[in-house]
Write an enzyme that holds these catalytic residues in place. Structure first.
Site, PDB file in Angstrom:
ATOM      1  N   ILE A   9       0.820  -1.215   0.000  1.00 43.74           N
ATOM      2  CA  ILE A   9       0.000   0.000   0.000  1.00 43.74           C
ATOM      3  C   ILE A   9       0.860   1.274   0.000  1.00 43.74           C
ATOM      4  O   ILE A   9       0.405   2.320  -0.459  1.00 43.74           O
ATOM      5  CB  ILE A   9      -0.990  -0.026   1.193  1.00 43.74           C
ATOM      6  CG1 ILE A   9      -2.191   0.893   0.935  1.00 43.74           C
ATOM      7  CG2 ILE A   9      -0.307   0.315   2.510  1.00 43.74           C
ATOM      8  CD1 ILE A   9      -3.368   0.678   1.894  1.00 43.74           C
ATOM      9  N   VAL A  31       1.443  -3.289   8.458  1.00 45.88           N
ATOM     10  CA  VAL A  31       1.257  -2.199   7.497  1.00 45.88           C
ATOM     11  C   VAL A  31       1.597  -0.850   8.155  1.00 45.88           C
ATOM     12  O   VAL A  31       2.110   0.060   7.493  1.00 45.88           O
ATOM     13  CB  VAL A  31      -0.176  -2.255   6.905  1.00 45.88           C
ATOM     14  CG1 VAL A  31      -1.247  -1.879   7.893  1.00 45.88           C
ATOM     15  CG2 VAL A  31      -0.276  -1.396   5.657  1.00 45.88           C
ATOM     16  N   ASP A  32       1.352  -0.734   9.428  1.00 48.07           N
ATOM     17  CA  ASP A  32       1.669   0.489  10.176  1.00 48.07           C
ATOM     18  C   ASP A  32       3.176   0.784  10.106  1.00 48.07           C
ATOM     19  O   ASP A  32       3.604   1.906   9.779  1.00 48.07           O
ATOM     20  CB  ASP A  32       1.211   0.277  11.632  1.00 48.07           C
ATOM     21  CG  ASP A  32       1.185   1.540  12.470  1.00 48.07           C
ATOM     22  OD1 ASP A  32       1.374   2.644  11.920  1.00 48.07           O
ATOM     23  OD2 ASP A  32       0.967   1.414  13.699  1.00 48.07           O
ATOM     24  N   SER A 115      -7.264  -5.068  10.745  1.00 46.76           N
ATOM     25  CA  SER A 115      -7.454  -6.047  11.846  1.00 46.76           C
ATOM     26  C   SER A 115      -7.167  -7.503  11.486  1.00 46.76           C
ATOM     27  O   SER A 115      -7.254  -8.362  12.366  1.00 46.76           O
ATOM     28  CB  SER A 115      -8.868  -5.982  12.447  1.00 46.76           C
ATOM     29  OG  SER A 115      -8.980  -4.914  13.367  1.00 46.76           O
ATOM     30  N   TYR A 119      -4.027  -8.369  14.741  1.00 51.69           N
ATOM     31  CA  TYR A 119      -5.233  -8.271  15.560  1.00 51.69           C
ATOM     32  C   TYR A 119      -6.191  -9.443  15.406  1.00 51.69           C
ATOM     33  O   TYR A 119      -7.180  -9.542  16.140  1.00 51.69           O
ATOM     34  CB  TYR A 119      -5.950  -6.933  15.304  1.00 51.69           C
ATOM     35  CG  TYR A 119      -5.312  -5.742  16.017  1.00 51.69           C
ATOM     36  CD1 TYR A 119      -4.182  -5.900  16.822  1.00 51.69           C
ATOM     37  CD2 TYR A 119      -5.842  -4.464  15.899  1.00 51.69           C
ATOM     38  CE1 TYR A 119      -3.601  -4.818  17.478  1.00 51.69           C
ATOM     39  CE2 TYR A 119      -5.263  -3.369  16.561  1.00 51.69           C
ATOM     40  CZ  TYR A 119      -4.144  -3.560  17.348  1.00 51.69           C
ATOM     41  OH  TYR A 119      -3.580  -2.491  18.001  1.00 51.69           O
TER      42      TYR A 119
HETATM   43  N1  AR6 Z   1       0.603  -3.125   2.277  1.00 53.27           N
HETATM   44  C1  AR6 Z   1      -0.646  -3.638   2.331  1.00 53.27           C
HETATM   45  N2  AR6 Z   1      -1.054  -4.503   3.270  1.00 53.27           N
HETATM   46  C2  AR6 Z   1      -0.154  -4.882   4.203  1.00 53.27           C
HETATM   47  C3  AR6 Z   1       1.178  -4.404   4.221  1.00 53.27           C
HETATM   48  C4  AR6 Z   1       1.551  -3.479   3.200  1.00 53.27           C
HETATM   49  N3  AR6 Z   1       2.772  -2.961   3.133  1.00 53.27           N
HETATM   50  N4  AR6 Z   1       1.822  -4.960   5.279  1.00 53.27           N
HETATM   51  C5  AR6 Z   1       0.946  -5.787   5.880  1.00 53.27           C
HETATM   52  N5  AR6 Z   1      -0.245  -5.748   5.231  1.00 53.27           N
HETATM   53  P1  AR6 Z   1      -1.553  -5.709  10.395  1.00 53.27           P
HETATM   54  P2  AR6 Z   1      -3.829  -5.239  12.227  1.00 53.27           P
HETATM   55  C6  AR6 Z   1      -1.508  -6.450   5.537  1.00 53.27           C
HETATM   56  O1  AR6 Z   1      -0.989  -6.726  11.311  1.00 53.27           O
HETATM   57  O2  AR6 Z   1      -4.207  -6.672  12.192  1.00 53.27           O
HETATM   58  C7  AR6 Z   1       0.541  -3.013  13.971  1.00 53.27           C
HETATM   59  O3  AR6 Z   1       1.640  -3.341  14.769  1.00 53.27           O
HETATM   60  C8  AR6 Z   1      -1.440  -7.735   6.302  1.00 53.27           C
HETATM   61  O4  AR6 Z   1      -1.125  -8.826   5.448  1.00 53.27           O
HETATM   62  O5  AR6 Z   1      -0.630  -4.725   9.771  1.00 53.27           O
HETATM   63  O6  AR6 Z   1      -4.912  -4.210  12.084  1.00 53.27           O
HETATM   64  C9  AR6 Z   1      -0.219  -1.811  14.496  1.00 53.27           C
HETATM   65  O7  AR6 Z   1       0.631  -0.844  15.103  1.00 53.27           O
HETATM   66  C10 AR6 Z   1      -2.862  -7.826   6.850  1.00 53.27           C
HETATM   67  O8  AR6 Z   1      -3.718  -8.394   5.863  1.00 53.27           O
HETATM   68  O9  AR6 Z   1      -2.724  -4.820  11.140  1.00 53.27           O
HETATM   69  C11 AR6 Z   1      -1.161  -2.423  15.478  1.00 53.27           C
HETATM   70  O10 AR6 Z   1      -0.535  -2.626  16.730  1.00 53.27           O
HETATM   71  C12 AR6 Z   1      -3.276  -6.373   7.042  1.00 53.27           C
HETATM   72  O11 AR6 Z   1      -2.267  -5.594   6.369  1.00 53.27           O
HETATM   73  C13 AR6 Z   1      -1.486  -3.777  14.861  1.00 53.27           C
HETATM   74  O12 AR6 Z   1      -0.389  -4.092  14.021  1.00 53.27           O
HETATM   75  C14 AR6 Z   1      -3.375  -5.919   8.484  1.00 53.27           C
HETATM   76  O13 AR6 Z   1      -2.333  -6.504   9.260  1.00 53.27           O
HETATM   77  C15 AR6 Z   1      -2.727  -3.714  14.012  1.00 53.27           C
HETATM   78  O14 AR6 Z   1      -3.070  -4.999  13.594  1.00 53.27           O
END
Ligand code: AR6
Length: 165
Positions: A9, A31-32, A115, A119
């Protein structure tokens, strides 16, 4: 139109990308972490002024070094079995992100699967909420992008979208 893609993203040239953040808005993994790395240190500096974000709500920042002009930070629910308002809170993430986007003249917006990583929200249920929310706002944006990180997640989104058409 809702576009379902497999991509990082942080590479998207859109008016806004959505970040799946945590309540502190001070960065994390997934992603954060990717968004903070790509946006550069000014994003963290800016986020420190936002005073955190409640679960289900959303806040906006500039995109700094990202190709996206803005970042909408939302905080998804941690999955706790399904009887802690997780579905309503996830729905609120999408709705509040879209509303904030409209208030800021955003015409093109990309969402990760909020999430569904750390999460632990079940992927199919989360995809149904994401797609239903996107359909609600479809007419008010030029582009709504569901940005999946893995092709299997994009395939799930396509199945959900097809079922709902
Ligand atoms: N581009 C698009 N999607 C992505 C990317 C990227 N670069 N990287 C990961 N994903 P998550 P959550 C997807 O864990 O579950 C963080 O530490 C990934 O495959 O990023 O909402 C925050 O600070 C998944 O499908 O977010 C919070 O503490 C989706 O993004 C916590 O994680 C969400 O995975 C939030 O957890």
């Amino acid at each position: 139109m809702i576009e379902i893609i497999t991509a990082d993203i942080t590479t998207l040239e859109v008016d806004a990308i959505v970040n799946a953040a945590n309540n502190s808005l001070l960065g994390g993994g997934g992603v954060d972490g990717a968004i903070h790395r790509a946006a550069g240190p000014l994003l963290l500096k800016y986020c420190k002024t936002l005073d955190g974000c409640r679960t289900g709500e959303a806040k906006i920042s500039p995109g700094f070094e990202l190709p996206a002009r803005r970042v909408i930070h939302t905080v998804g629910p941690v999955w706790q079995g399904g009887d802690h308002y997780e579905a309503a809170l996830l729905r609120a993430c999408y709705t509040n992100s879209f509303e904030l986007a409209l208030q800021n003249d955003v015409r093109s917006i990309a969402f990760p699967a909020i999430s569904t990583g750390v999460y632990g929200f079940p992927k199919t249920a989360a995809a149904e909420i994401a797609i239903a929310s996107m359909q609600d706002f479809e007419d008010r944006f030029d582009r709504i992008i569901a940005c999946c990180f893995h092709e299997a997640d994009a395939e799930l989104y396509r199945q959900v979208l097809n079922r709902r058409m």
